[in-house]
Enzyme design. Structure first.
Site, PDB file in Angstrom:
ATOM      1  N   GLU A  19      51.310  38.389  31.092  1.00 18.15           N
ATOM      2  CA  GLU A  19      50.878  37.407  32.083  1.00 18.15           C
ATOM      3  C   GLU A  19      49.447  36.929  31.841  1.00 18.15           C
ATOM      4  O   GLU A  19      48.824  36.337  32.715  1.00 18.15           O
ATOM      5  CB  GLU A  19      51.045  37.987  33.486  1.00 18.15           C
ATOM      6  CG  GLU A  19      52.511  38.288  33.782  1.00 18.15           C
ATOM      7  CD  GLU A  19      52.755  38.807  35.180  1.00 18.15           C
ATOM      8  OE1 GLU A  19      51.774  39.010  35.928  1.00 18.15           O
ATOM      9  OE2 GLU A  19      53.930  39.002  35.532  1.00 18.15           O
ATOM     10  N   ASP A  64      49.384  45.171  42.183  1.00 12.09           N
ATOM     11  CA  ASP A  64      50.847  45.255  42.163  1.00 12.09           C
ATOM     12  C   ASP A  64      51.182  46.603  41.557  1.00 12.09           C
ATOM     13  O   ASP A  64      51.066  46.797  40.347  1.00 12.09           O
ATOM     14  CB  ASP A  64      51.460  44.123  41.336  1.00 12.09           C
ATOM     15  CG  ASP A  64      52.981  44.251  41.223  1.00 12.09           C
ATOM     16  OD1 ASP A  64      53.563  45.148  41.891  1.00 12.09           O
ATOM     17  OD2 ASP A  64      53.595  43.467  40.477  1.00 12.09           O
ATOM     18  N   LYS A 116      60.234  34.702  44.409  1.00 14.30           N
ATOM     19  CA  LYS A 116      60.551  34.409  43.009  1.00 14.30           C
ATOM     20  C   LYS A 116      61.891  33.679  42.977  1.00 14.30           C
ATOM     21  O   LYS A 116      62.919  34.248  43.348  1.00 14.30           O
ATOM     22  CB  LYS A 116      60.629  35.698  42.189  1.00 14.30           C
ATOM     23  CG  LYS A 116      59.303  36.416  42.023  1.00 14.30           C
ATOM     24  CD  LYS A 116      59.492  37.733  41.282  1.00 14.30           C
ATOM     25  CE  LYS A 116      58.156  38.391  40.962  1.00 14.30           C
ATOM     26  NZ  LYS A 116      58.345  39.732  40.352  1.00 14.30           N
ATOM     27  N   SER A 120      57.153  37.420  34.584  1.00 16.14           N
ATOM     28  CA  SER A 120      56.413  37.779  33.369  1.00 16.14           C
ATOM     29  C   SER A 120      56.907  36.990  32.164  1.00 16.14           C
ATOM     30  O   SER A 120      56.143  36.699  31.240  1.00 16.14           O
ATOM     31  CB  SER A 120      56.505  39.282  33.106  1.00 16.14           C
ATOM     32  OG  SER A 120      57.847  39.707  33.084  1.00 16.14           O
TER      33      SER A 120
END
EC number: 4.2.1.11
Length: 434
Positions: free
Chosen positions: A205, A242, A343, A373
């Site tokens: 990322e 995260d 998402k 990702s």
């Protein structure tokens, strides 16, 4: 003139060099839309199915030709003839055509590619920006970004269990300034890492993936970078984590086993100890948001974490909710988490994505629109964040074009909105009481 006349899918590559889908939709008028589908590395157990070919002789089994064929030979003939502006009707038709609870027949990747392409074609037909088409006349809020500048866990080879260490420039006056602050901190961090002799290669990322001496070392190094760039931690810029706890949770032993990523000698924590540890981090550092602090199936742990920290830090459910209103509804009822990560490929259509955002807002939960990702140059999530006035976005670090594409689209949108544009910063964390 707004009738769909052609739907076509092809196999393309994502940011990891793995196959994904690109779908194109055409109308009688010549209006056109294209959608590309992202892919995750740390995926929730309950996510909609990403259909892969399984042929090890081709892309190591990760090919998406089955999903491509499902678009071209199954979905296309069912939605040709629809009005391209009927987003809900088209999405519901594809869900019904699939007929499974997790889109396992046609593939969520096939369905999502069509859903995005339809929305883009409708915006093109109406000659309006995508965010305006999706959100209507009250679209105006630029999201506060969570910038993942340190990658750990399943997103890198760095020996850190937590997957993402983020900066949140909530004190900035505009999105443009927030992006500048983030970029300056990113470059300050790179300089600090070089001075320490640590790696400056980036992960999936776009964040760095150095061999830190544990979580605290990572957080403290980011704080130094914030200060080196001329900003004040806890006032101008906050920190987000995260944990991606499902990636190192041992369900048989019911422990959070940090040795999976950090090696021998690392911590092994019970749910209660995991909560204590997260509280310790929150009390020690200017942390404003924690994602997946507990395992996706540890409902008791989530409720206990929320009771302990829910008033003073954002607790985001990613693998926990998988952008699914059924899980979100349960979480709301049981007071588990106070935010949902959004998402689009976890659920598979724009309609269901918007349903989840709306449900979260109605319950006082925040909604954080997020990348995956494995990304592409598609910037749809930037438009979704603004269209829904979600207020927050997570789309990676300040490097790699697959991440920057979303930030640049948000800069364009802020310019287009002009004086109407709002950047709410800390106010976008309306779920907190501190």
């Amino acid at each position: 003139m707004s009738i769909i006349t052609d739907v076509y899918a092809r196999e393309v590559l994502d940011s990891r060099g793995n196959p994904t889908l690109e779908v194109e939709v055409y109308t009688e008028s010549g209006a056109f839309g294209r959608g590309m589908v992202p892919s995750g590395a740390s995926t929730g157990e309950h996510e909609a199915v990403e259909l892969r070919d399984g042929d090890k002789a081709r892309y190591g089994g990760l090919g998406t030709q089955k999903a491509v064929d499902n678009v071209n030979n199954v979905i296309a003939e069912h939605i040709i003839g629809f009005d391209v502006r009927d987003q809900q009707g088209i999405d519901r038709a594809m869900i019904a055509l699939d007929g499974t609870p997790n889109k396992g027949k046609l593939g969520a990747n096939a369905i999502l590619g069509v859903s995005i392409a339809v929305a883009r074609a409708a915006a093109d037909y109406l000659e309006v920006p995508l965010y305006s088409y999706l959100g209507g006349f009250n679209t105006k809020v630029l999201p506060t970004p969570m910038m993942n500048i340190i990658n750990g866990g399943s997103h890198s080879d760095a020996p850190i269990a937590f997957q993402e260490f983020m900066i949140v420039p909530a004190g900035a006056p505009t999105f443009k300034e927030a992006l500048r602050w983030g970029a300056e901190i990113f470059h300050a961090l790179k300089k600090i890492l070089k001075e320490r002799g640590l790696e400056t290669a980036v992960g999936d990322e776009g964040g760095f993936a150095p061999r830190f001496d544990g979580t605290e070392d990572g957080v403290e190094t980011i704080i130094k970078a914030i200060e080196a760039a001329g900003y004040v931690p806890g006032k101008d810029v906050f920190i987000g984590l995260d944990c991606a706890s499902s990636e190192f949770y041992d369900a048989e032993r019911k422990v959070y086993d940090y040795t999976k990523f950090e090696g021998e000698g690392a911590a092994v924590r019970t749910a209660a100890e995991q909560i204590d540890y997260l509280e310790e981090l929150v009390n020690k550092y200017p942390i404003i948001t924690i994602e997946d602090g507990m395992d996706e199936n540890d409902w008791d742990g989530w409720k206990a974490l929320t009771e302990r920290l829910g008033d003073k830090v954002q607790l985001v459910g990613d693998d926990f909710f998988v952008t699914n209103t059924a899980y979100l509804e349960k979480g709301i009822a049981e007071h588990a988490a106070n935010s949902i990560l959004i998402k689009v490929n976890q659920i598979g259509t724009l309609t269901e994505t918007f349903d989840a955002i709306e449900m979260a807002k109605e319950a006082g939960y925040t909604a954080v629109v997020s990348h995956r990702s494995g990304e592409t140059e598609d910037s749809t999530i930037a438009d979704i964040a603004v269209a829904t006035n979600a207020g927050q976005i997570k789309t990676g670090s300040l490097s790699r074009t697959d991440r920057i594409a979303k930030y640049n689209q948000l800069l364009r949108i802020e310019d287009q909105l002009g004086e109407v544009a709002e950047y709410r910063g800390l106010k976008s964390f309306y779920n907190l009481k501190k």
